[in-house]
Design an enzyme around this catalytic site. Structure first.
Site, PDB file in Angstrom:
ATOM      1  N   ASP A  34       9.856  24.918  53.003  1.00 47.35           N
ATOM      2  CA  ASP A  34      10.398  25.570  51.805  1.00 47.35           C
ATOM      3  C   ASP A  34       9.212  25.897  50.903  1.00 47.35           C
ATOM      4  OD1 ASP A  34      11.725  26.035  49.242  1.00 47.35           O
ATOM      5  OD2 ASP A  34      13.489  25.128  50.174  1.00 47.35           O
ATOM      6  N   ILE A  35       9.101  27.154  50.476  1.00 48.44           N
ATOM      7  CA  ILE A  35       7.938  27.540  49.648  1.00 48.44           C
ATOM      8  C   ILE A  35       8.091  27.084  48.196  1.00 48.44           C
ATOM      9  CG2 ILE A  35       7.118  29.441  51.099  1.00 48.44           C
ATOM     10  CD1 ILE A  35       8.546  31.374  49.160  1.00 48.44           C
ATOM     11  N   GLN A  97      24.891  26.975  47.617  1.00 54.14           N
ATOM     12  CA  GLN A  97      24.060  27.776  48.543  1.00 54.14           C
ATOM     13  C   GLN A  97      23.491  28.996  47.820  1.00 54.14           C
ATOM     14  OE1 GLN A  97      26.185  29.178  52.045  1.00 54.14           O
ATOM     15  NE2 GLN A  97      24.270  29.657  53.127  1.00 54.14           N
ATOM     16  N   HIS A 103      21.218  26.660  56.629  1.00 52.32           N
ATOM     17  CA  HIS A 103      19.981  25.864  56.691  1.00 52.32           C
ATOM     18  C   HIS A 103      20.259  24.439  56.270  1.00 52.32           C
ATOM     19  CE1 HIS A 103      20.231  27.963  52.846  1.00 52.32           C
ATOM     20  NE2 HIS A 103      19.712  26.885  52.292  1.00 52.32           N
ATOM     21  N   HIS A 105      18.242  21.191  54.650  1.00 53.39           N
ATOM     22  CA  HIS A 105      17.036  20.746  53.955  1.00 53.39           C
ATOM     23  C   HIS A 105      16.676  19.352  54.456  1.00 53.39           C
ATOM     24  CE1 HIS A 105      17.442  23.704  50.517  1.00 53.39           C
ATOM     25  NE2 HIS A 105      18.712  23.655  50.897  1.00 53.39           N
TER      26      HIS A 105
END
Ligand code: 5GP
Length: 142
Positions: A34-35, A97, A103, A105
Site C-alpha cells: 500500500d503506497i 471500501q 483486496h 489488507h
C-alpha cells in the site's frame, strides 16, 4: 450492486498500466505494498479475477486471496519483527471500501503503536523499496 469497473486502480496495476511494489505473485493473486501504509509493511492482496468485493467474488477466488494473505502475514511478522498482524477487508462504500477491486489488507503491528488513518500519509519510494525487499526476502526464507 454496481458492476465491476475494469478501470479501477488495482485493475490497472494487474494489467501493468500502473507500477506497484510487488512482493508476491501466483496464478491467482498479486500482493503489493500500500503506497499510503497504515503501518510499516502494509500489504494489499488482490485476486487476479475481476471481483469488486466479497459480494461478487467466487468462494474459490476468495480462498486464494486468504491463502496468500496467510503467507504474507507470516513473512511480515518476520520481516518487521511484528508483535501482531491486522488483516482487514472492506466491502462497498458503507463497509469502508475505497478501491473497488477486492483486496485484503495485511498490516504488521507493534505493541502500543496505533494504525495511521486510511490514506493519510504517502510513503517515500525509498522506504517502500526497502519494505518490499524485506518482505520478499522473508517470503523467500519461508
Ligand atoms: P480500501 O478502503 O478500499 O480497503 O482501501 C484502499 C487502499 O488502497 C488504501 O489503503 C489506499 O492507501 C490504497 N491505495 C489507493 N491507491 C493506491 C495506489 O495507487 N497504489 C497502491 N499500492 N495502493 C493504493
Amino acid at each position: 450492486m454496481t458492476a465491476y469497473d475494469p478501470e479501477n486502480i488495482f485493475a490497472k496495476i494487474l494489467r501493468g498500466e500502473i507500477p506497484c511494489y510487488k512482493v508476491y505473485e501466483d496464478p491467482h493473486t498479486l500482493a503489493f505494498l500500500d503506497i499510503m501504509p497504515r503501518s510499516p509493511g502494509h500489504v494489499l492482496v488482490i485476486p487476479k479475477a475481476p471481483a469488486r468485493n466479497i459480494l461478487d467474488i467466487t468462494a474459490d477466488d476468495f480462498a486464494h486471496v486468504a491463502r496468500t494473505a496467510h503467507k504474507i502475514a507470516s513473512a511480515a511478522r518476520k520481516a518487521f519483527n511484528a508483535d501482531g498482524i491486522t488483516v482487514q477487508q472492506f466491502n462497498e462504500h458503507a463497509g469502508g471500501q475505497a478501491v473497488f477491486h477486492l483486496h485484503m489488507h495485511v498490516m504488521p503491528r507493534t505493541t502500543g503503536v496505533a494504525l495511521l488513518p486510511p490514506m493519510s500519509h504517502k510513503e517515500t519510494p525509498q522506504v517502500l523499496e526497502d519494505h518490499a525487499t524485506r518482505l520478499i526476502a522473508a517470503l523467500g526464507a519461508a
